[in-house]
Write a protein that holds these residues in place. Sequence first.
Motif, PDB file in Angstrom:
ATOM      1  N   UNK A 416      19.952  37.099  50.703  1.00 32.48           N
ATOM      2  CA  UNK A 416      18.653  37.449  50.151  1.00 32.48           C
ATOM      3  C   UNK A 416      17.612  37.151  51.217  1.00 32.48           C
ATOM      4  N   UNK A 417      16.901  38.155  51.654  1.00 28.72           N
ATOM      5  CA  UNK A 417      15.867  37.971  52.675  1.00 28.72           C
ATOM      6  C   UNK A 417      14.548  38.458  52.101  1.00 28.72           C
ATOM      7  N   UNK A 418      13.740  37.535  51.584  1.00 28.33           N
ATOM      8  CA  UNK A 418      12.448  37.901  51.020  1.00 28.33           C
ATOM      9  C   UNK A 418      11.460  38.310  52.097  1.00 28.33           C
ATOM     10  N   UNK A 419      10.259  38.664  51.665  1.00 29.74           N
ATOM     11  CA  UNK A 419       9.220  39.028  52.621  1.00 29.74           C
ATOM     12  C   UNK A 419       8.620  37.810  53.291  1.00 29.74           C
ATOM     13  N   UNK A 420       7.553  38.016  54.043  1.00 27.43           N
ATOM     14  CA  UNK A 420       6.921  36.906  54.750  1.00 27.43           C
ATOM     15  C   UNK A 420       6.226  35.966  53.770  1.00 27.43           C
ATOM     16  N   UNK A 421       6.248  34.679  54.037  1.00 30.71           N
ATOM     17  CA  UNK A 421       5.575  33.709  53.169  1.00 30.71           C
ATOM     18  C   UNK A 421       4.086  34.024  53.042  1.00 30.71           C
ATOM     19  N   UNK A 422       3.548  33.757  51.842  1.00 28.16           N
ATOM     20  CA  UNK A 422       2.122  33.946  51.616  1.00 28.16           C
ATOM     21  C   UNK A 422       1.685  35.385  51.485  1.00 28.16           C
ATOM     22  N   UNK A 423       2.638  36.318  51.414  1.00 31.56           N
ATOM     23  CA  UNK A 423       2.276  37.734  51.368  1.00 31.56           C
ATOM     24  C   UNK A 423       2.854  38.435  50.141  1.00 31.56           C
ATOM     25  N   UNK A 424       3.192  37.665  49.112  1.00 32.86           N
ATOM     26  CA  UNK A 424       3.691  38.256  47.878  1.00 32.86           C
ATOM     27  C   UNK A 424       5.086  37.795  47.537  1.00 32.86           C
ATOM     28  N   UNK A 425       5.248  37.306  46.304  1.00 35.56           N
ATOM     29  CA  UNK A 425       6.537  36.815  45.821  1.00 35.56           C
ATOM     30  C   UNK A 425       7.332  38.005  45.286  1.00 35.56           C
ATOM     31  N   UNK A 426       8.083  38.655  46.160  1.00 30.88           N
ATOM     32  CA  UNK A 426       8.719  39.936  45.851  1.00 30.88           C
ATOM     33  C   UNK A 426      10.214  39.821  45.575  1.00 30.88           C
ATOM     34  N   UNK A 427      10.820  38.685  45.881  1.00 29.45           N
ATOM     35  CA  UNK A 427      12.282  38.561  45.800  1.00 29.45           C
ATOM     36  C   UNK A 427      12.617  37.316  44.997  1.00 29.45           C
ATOM     37  N   UNK A 428      13.035  37.484  43.766  1.00 28.37           N
ATOM     38  CA  UNK A 428      13.276  36.309  42.930  1.00 28.37           C
ATOM     39  C   UNK A 428      14.115  36.683  41.711  1.00 28.37           C
ATOM     40  N   UNK A 429      14.565  35.649  41.016  1.00 25.07           N
ATOM     41  CA  UNK A 429      15.232  35.783  39.720  1.00 25.07           C
ATOM     42  C   UNK A 429      16.522  36.592  39.794  1.00 25.07           C
ATOM     43  N   UNK A 430      17.272  36.402  40.870  1.00 21.04           N
ATOM     44  CA  UNK A 430      18.575  37.050  41.015  1.00 21.04           C
ATOM     45  C   UNK A 430      19.676  36.089  40.589  1.00 21.04           C
ATOM     46  N   UNK A 431      20.801  36.637  40.128  1.00 16.55           N
ATOM     47  CA  UNK A 431      21.916  35.829  39.644  1.00 16.55           C
ATOM     48  C   UNK A 431      23.177  36.226  40.399  1.00 16.55           C
ATOM     49  N   UNK A 432      23.832  35.227  41.002  1.00 15.06           N
ATOM     50  CA  UNK A 432      25.092  35.427  41.712  1.00 15.06           C
ATOM     51  C   UNK A 432      26.130  34.521  41.052  1.00 15.06           C
ATOM     52  N   UNK A 433      27.042  35.118  40.311  1.00 13.83           N
ATOM     53  CA  UNK A 433      27.922  34.302  39.485  1.00 13.83           C
ATOM     54  C   UNK A 433      29.339  34.853  39.459  1.00 13.83           C
ATOM     55  N   UNK A 434      30.294  33.932  39.383  1.00  8.76           N
ATOM     56  CA  UNK A 434      31.721  34.247  39.291  1.00  8.76           C
ATOM     57  C   UNK A 434      32.185  35.087  40.477  1.00  8.76           C
ATOM     58  N   UNK A 435      31.841  34.623  41.678  1.00  9.34           N
ATOM     59  CA  UNK A 435      32.219  35.316  42.914  1.00  9.34           C
ATOM     60  C   UNK A 435      33.073  34.408  43.790  1.00  9.34           C
ATOM     61  N   UNK A 436      34.065  34.998  44.430  1.00 11.87           N
ATOM     62  CA  UNK A 436      34.934  34.290  45.377  1.00 11.87           C
ATOM     63  C   UNK A 436      34.679  34.890  46.759  1.00 11.87           C
ATOM     64  N   UNK A 437      34.193  34.052  47.677  1.00  9.57           N
ATOM     65  CA  UNK A 437      33.772  34.513  49.004  1.00  9.57           C
ATOM     66  C   UNK A 437      34.524  33.695  50.041  1.00  9.57           C
ATOM     67  N   UNK A 438      35.259  34.348  50.930  1.00  8.09           N
ATOM     68  CA  UNK A 438      35.983  33.565  51.930  1.00  8.09           C
ATOM     69  C   UNK A 438      36.081  34.307  53.259  1.00  8.09           C
ATOM     70  N   UNK A 439      36.213  33.508  54.313  1.00  7.25           N
ATOM     71  CA  UNK A 439      36.238  33.974  55.695  1.00  7.25           C
ATOM     72  C   UNK A 439      34.962  34.764  56.013  1.00  7.25           C
ATOM     73  N   UNK A 440      33.868  33.997  56.116  1.00  9.81           N
ATOM     74  CA  UNK A 440      32.571  34.577  56.444  1.00  9.81           C
ATOM     75  C   UNK A 440      32.284  34.348  57.928  1.00  9.81           C
ATOM     76  N   UNK A 441      31.417  35.184  58.485  1.00  9.49           N
ATOM     77  CA  UNK A 441      30.983  35.020  59.872  1.00  9.49           C
ATOM     78  C   UNK A 441      32.073  35.266  60.888  1.00  9.49           C
ATOM     79  N   UNK A 442      32.968  36.207  60.640  1.00  5.34           N
ATOM     80  CA  UNK A 442      34.043  36.456  61.599  1.00  5.34           C
ATOM     81  C   UNK A 442      33.515  36.998  62.921  1.00  5.34           C
ATOM     82  N   UNK A 443      32.403  37.729  62.902  1.00  4.38           N
ATOM     83  CA  UNK A 443      31.794  38.237  64.136  1.00  4.38           C
ATOM     84  C   UNK A 443      30.487  37.525  64.475  1.00  4.38           C
TER      85      UNK A 443
END
Length: 616
Positions: A416-443
């Motif tokens: 999640x990459x929101x906008x610049x601070x102090x310029x509007x709260x545009x990215x919020x209230x998201x839900x990430x649930x029941x996810x299995x994430x493995x082997x990140x950043x391989x490159x």
Amino acid sequence: MSTRSGLIIGLAVGLVVPAAFVGVSALGADATPAAGENGCPSFWVSPSGSDAAPGTESKPWKTVEHARDTLRIRQLTCAPVVNLKAGTYRVDKTISFDDRDSGVTYRSVDGPGKAVFEGAAEVTGWTPYRDGIFKAPVDVDKPFYTLYAEGTRATTARYPNRRSDDEWAPYLRSILFDPTKEAVRDQIGFNTGDWDPAWDLRLGTTWPAQVTVWSGGSWSWFTDTVPLLDINHTKRRTTLIYPARYGFINSGGGSRYFVQNSLSLLDQAGEYYLDYPAKTLYYKPRGGTMDGVKVMRPTVTQVFSIAGASTSRRVENLTLDGLAIQNTDFMDWYRYGWNGTGDSGFRHKYPKYDTQIELPRNRWGAITLTNTRGLKLTRLHMQRTGFTAIELLFANEKTTVSDSLLEHLGNDGIKVEGGWPGEGDLAHSNVFTNNYIHHVGELVPGDSAGVEIMNSGRNEISHTVVEHGARYGISIESRPEIPNADNYTSGNTVKFVRLSHLAKDSGDTGPFYAYGVRNQPPYTPDAAVSQLIIDDANADPSMPDSKPYGVHMDFGGCGFAFSDVKVTNTESDPYHGPSAGPCDTFENVSWEDGFDDSRMQYDQIGVLPSFPYQKP
């Protein structure tokens, strides 16, 4: 204009109406699609279908793009479902949705993971080359920057050879070749014997060799992959085409790095080299033969782009359900962020934030969301991505990512990459649930995370597993100089999460990390972390930075309430607090006396029994 689920849907201007849709309906009286559960028509797509067909179950369309364009023309006032039959949908161009596509569900009708969106094409025509290496012609208009072979990611031919598929080490170490050059970001000094003058590095061409480097000397925070400009063996230094994030020497020593992208370096099974000017691909199979070996070269970086026209014209309530997405591409070179304050070229209230986010050229995932609200990404299987799996860029609210398996990812799992601070709260209230994430950043081992939240608040991460990565499991960040009123990274909740085998190759880090979240008092907690397990944060022995913690609350890592947290097997302290002093609260955490293990709800931590895929 018409509405779909109460949302305003604009008709595309100048859109050509297919011949099948001349008249009131494309379907005709004898070919009406079956109604969905909500009474809205359902449509069908199959890899063996035809876009000239009516889109029924017995006569499905062939492509998602045709289904999308057809529904835009029909402008249904309900929420249609597009049923994707099992099979492989080859993607040669990113599939784009906009606000005209709000309310539509695209689902894998035969079960999760059965409708496969393939971001690569098979390479055939292999013949022996030498030393167990095979070669094949690749008639491509543009190069590709990663490869998939034998069901896994191949390694770009490199030196030194990697120790295993799960490790990035070993490395070379940069040296100070000139006392006046300590701060330079585009020249690496090397020891005699580190670089073989006989290597064909293609310097001075459009297809040179590269270095992947933990820039910053002994700091091990970011990795840059940058092509080489030239080399001077007498002076023992090489010059890069683009500056890296930081210089390559500091008081703690030199940066770790390896050299890659040369046929001269292809000597280990599982490595490949693309000679793009000659349109020839080289690969050394693990079994010594190409019999039965399938090699896939990427065709796209993004499979789905879901982008509203603006923050006031968002894509709303679109659903992707049960889709598999795999084998996407990386990029020609990579560096995290701008080098300095204000380098973006745009005036911002807090220009230092320029250094904290991806360069514009790198703001994408295999699924990229921009200007959306209420999207559901559920039961996905995303594997072998070139870069981030799911990117929520700038204005995205009330997104749900659930019940999904994300594995073997070039960079982050969910970002999640929101906008610049102090310029509007545009990215919020998201839900990430029941996810299995493995082997990140391989490159991109530096700064990679299973879930990364930047300048975004009131999100929930729950019932989640993140395993195996060089750096973070969960990272929540903004900037330390931003006052609380302009910082949108507050109020995040993390619960029922397991983080393990992380921080494997970096320092000054931990599987759970926060930075610049709450920078001034009062530090009354509004973020909550509970029922969290962290295990195994131990870096490669070559890593020169401070050893990884379990929970690392860096500058401004304040305003968190930790409860029922268990941390085991960490190379450094299980908890490391901000240098400004105590600003988080604790209840039943394993680094304090009196920890009560019976309060840990082990049966709820990690993915739930309803998780639709086999756990790795």
